[in-house]
Design an enzyme around this catalytic site. Structure first.
Site, PDB file in Angstrom:
ATOM      1  N   ASP A  88       0.859  -1.186   0.000  1.00 23.23           N
ATOM      2  CA  ASP A  88       0.000   0.000   0.000  1.00 23.23           C
ATOM      3  C   ASP A  88       0.894   1.235   0.000  1.00 23.23           C
ATOM      4  O   ASP A  88       2.072   1.169   0.365  1.00 23.23           O
ATOM      5  CB  ASP A  88      -0.945   0.020   1.209  1.00 23.23           C
ATOM      6  N   GLU A 153       0.009  -0.997   5.855  1.00 14.11           N
ATOM      7  CA  GLU A 153       1.049  -0.425   6.715  1.00 14.11           C
ATOM      8  C   GLU A 153       0.827   1.055   6.947  1.00 14.11           C
ATOM      9  O   GLU A 153       0.971   1.548   8.071  1.00 14.11           O
ATOM     10  CB  GLU A 153       2.439  -0.661   6.103  1.00 14.11           C
TER      11      GLU A 153
HETATM   12  N1  BES Z   1       8.598   3.131   5.643  1.00 16.55           N
HETATM   13  C1  BES Z   1       7.970   4.012   6.554  1.00 16.55           C
HETATM   14  C2  BES Z   1       8.691   4.112   7.881  1.00 16.55           C
HETATM   15  C3  BES Z   1      10.094   4.648   7.848  1.00 16.55           C
HETATM   16  C4  BES Z   1      10.507   5.528   6.874  1.00 16.55           C
HETATM   17  C5  BES Z   1      10.966   4.259   8.813  1.00 16.55           C
HETATM   18  C6  BES Z   1      11.810   5.993   6.872  1.00 16.55           C
HETATM   19  C7  BES Z   1      12.250   4.734   8.834  1.00 16.55           C
HETATM   20  C8  BES Z   1      12.669   5.596   7.842  1.00 16.55           C
HETATM   21  C9  BES Z   1       6.534   3.537   6.794  1.00 16.55           C
HETATM   22  O1  BES Z   1       5.887   3.203   5.594  1.00 16.55           O
HETATM   23  C10 BES Z   1       5.732   4.652   7.416  1.00 16.55           C
HETATM   24  O2  BES Z   1       5.508   5.626   6.777  1.00 16.55           O
HETATM   25  N2  BES Z   1       5.295   4.451   8.654  1.00 16.55           N
HETATM   26  C11 BES Z   1       4.413   5.347   9.312  1.00 16.55           C
HETATM   27  C12 BES Z   1       3.746   4.651  10.454  1.00 16.55           C
HETATM   28  C13 BES Z   1       2.338   4.274  10.275  1.00 16.55           C
HETATM   29  C14 BES Z   1       1.749   3.724  11.532  1.00 16.55           C
HETATM   30  C15 BES Z   1       1.457   5.217   9.568  1.00 16.55           C
HETATM   31  C16 BES Z   1       5.148   6.506   9.909  1.00 16.55           C
HETATM   32  O3  BES Z   1       6.294   6.371  10.334  1.00 16.55           O
HETATM   33  O4  BES Z   1       4.554   7.575   9.953  1.00 16.55           O
HETATM   34 MN    MN Z   2       7.041   2.022   4.416  1.00 19.06          MN
HETATM   35 MN    MN Z   3       5.237   5.133   4.637  1.00 21.26          MN
END
Ligand code: BES
Ligand code: MN
Ligand code: MN
Length: 457
Positions: A88, A153
């Protein structure tokens, strides 16, 4: 060079075209208008996994978007690597800031521009292609592999946690491999050993029973927009310290060793500032920029709305004001506990001239992975061989909530083998991914599966 690595080099343009096909599908999980597209992306991956030759390729329907699993088990005495990724993507808005259409992958200067190019379609696709390189070049897979790919995710993985609880046997493994983080810089392979957690809240302030004339009522009736701003302004002090009562109670402090590890990272603060067109940075006193952005908890307004937003002026005292506020958490803060403390604190700041409602959205636990874990050493060796450079170990400020659940439920560590870089502009307009890193990522994944047998737990 091995047959597998040759196979990757010889087929890279096919792999790129397959990735572009995946990037054309607007699988935006948060938008119900894209539900069919999320399913289309899942179906695309199912056919890929089957074509690659994996066994038990299954699409599991959930209350939300589907979860995909697949496996290739060849040696009962070899380690099993569970590969996680998400298909996604974030919404593409604001669309007018994209230089190329967000769902029409466009290659410029060796980078593919598209929503999800880096986060996480491009990064997670590397592992499918690495496994394909073994199975299609008559080379035995050196270890067992399993896949788990989800479509939720970006909305907090609401259905994945119950899924892993209910399918522990299906998912049993020795470690999880994830490419969904960033490298410390261009050509600087890095392994992320810490991620922040998250508590995501919404605050609604309600005043009079309708929007009012601000001349007739202004001064006599409290304004929900003013009240909301006052509440928000009290959530952090001038030094960036979060004022929510009890917020820091469970925060593990940085050890001298950790601070030393941060200080040796090649970080250029001026360059960082310039890359954001900022005159100055801001954060918690007593901590460096890198520490503030990954090892310290924080609180930020993510959205704010109230009153008149149209052209020109409208003299109105709005009846309502709302904000979305998220807190990034570090070990050993607990998302539910922090959400509760936040709600209590915000309510305590509310005057009796308005109603204040606080709602909690999804949360996620923070993680720090033990640097002695042998899987990290194998990953470092794979990076070294493909990138020809020493790996850096870093913590990052973003969240991948399921990593903590893999540890809690399945009892396994994750290896965060990111191939992205900050320049990829995750969640922003003009997201991109370097095709060179896509290529090196596939090779690093394949190499990791090979060298893993040289390391033991
Ligand atoms: N891939 C990201 C997380 C990420 C990006 C970790 C860069 C470390 C470095 C992931 O897809 C993301 O965006 N996670 C969300 C969390 C979620 C619960 C919506 C975030 O970190 O905001
Ligand atoms: Mn991600
Ligand atoms: Mn992300």
């Amino acid at each position: 060079m091995s047959r597998v690595q040759n196979f990757i080099d010889n087929n890279i343009s096919t792999f790129e075209n397959e990735l572009f096909d995946l990037l054309r599908i607007p699988s935006v999980s948060t938008d119900s208008g894209h539900k069919e597209d999320v399913k289309k992306a899942a179906d695309f991956l199912i056919s890929q996994l089957k074509e690659i030759g994996l066994d038990n390729v299954t699409l599991h329907e959930t209350k939300g978007h589907p979860i995909i699993t697949a496996e290739k088990i060849t040696h009962s005495d070899k380690p099993t690597v569970l590969i996680y990724g998400h298909y996604d993507v974030q919404p593409s808005d604001p669309d007018d800031l994209w230089k190329t259409p967000p769902f029409e992958p466009t290659v410029i200067d060796g980078r593919v521009y598209a929503r999800g190019a880096s986060d996480d379609k491009g990064q997670s696709f590397t592992h499918l292609k690495a496994v394909q390189a073994y199975l299609h070049s008559d080379t035995e897979l050196p270890v067992n592999v399993k896949f788990i790919l989800e479509g939720e995710e970006e909305i907090g993985s609401p259905n994945l946690v119950p899924f892993i609880k209910e399918n522990q046997e299906l998912l049993s493994c020795d470690m999880v491999l994830i490419s969904d983080t960033a490298m410390f810089g261009e050509d600087q392979p890095s392994i992320t050993y810490g991620l922040r957690g998250l508590a995501y809240m919404e605050v609604h302030v309600t005043g009079p029973n309708r929007d009012l004339h601000s001349g007739i009522y202004g001064g006599a009736v409290d304004n929900p927009a003013n009240v909301l701003c006052e509440i928000i302004s009290k959530l952090k002090d001038d030094n960036g310290v979060v004022q929510v009562e009890g917020f820091y109670d469970d925060v593990a402090s940085l050890t001298p060793e950790m601070r030393e590890a941060y200080s040796i990272l090649p970080f250029d603060e001026e360059e960082y500032k310039e890359s954001l067109d900022l005159k100055a940075l801001h954060g918690e006193k007593g901590y460096s920029t890198l520490e503030r952005a990954s090892a310290r908890p924080t609180l930020d307004v993510n959205g704010l709305w109230s009153g008149y937003q149209g052209e020109g002026a409208k003299t109105v005292l709005p009846a309502k004001a709302s904000a979305k506020v998220s807190m990034r958490l570090v070990p050993d803060q607990e998302p539910d506990k922090i959400a509760g403390l936040f709600a209590k604190h915000v309510k305590s700041l509310a005057p009796d001239t308005v109603e204040v409602e606080v709602k909690a959205h999804h949360g996620g636990w923070p993680v720090v992975i033990d640097l002695d874990f042998y899987g990290l050493k194998a990953a470092a060796e794979a990076f070294r061989q493909i990138y020809d450079k020493e790996v850096l170990f870093t913590r990052e400020g973003g969240s991948i909530p399921i990593v903590a659940d893999f540890k809690k439920v399945l009892g396994v560590n994750s290896i965060l083998m990111g191939f992205g870089i900050t320049r990829d502009a995750l969640h922003s307009p003009n997201e991109s991914f370097s095709l060179k890193d896509f290529h090196r990522g596939i090779k690093t994944s394949a190499k990791f599966l090979e060298v893993l047998n040289d390391f033991t737990g």
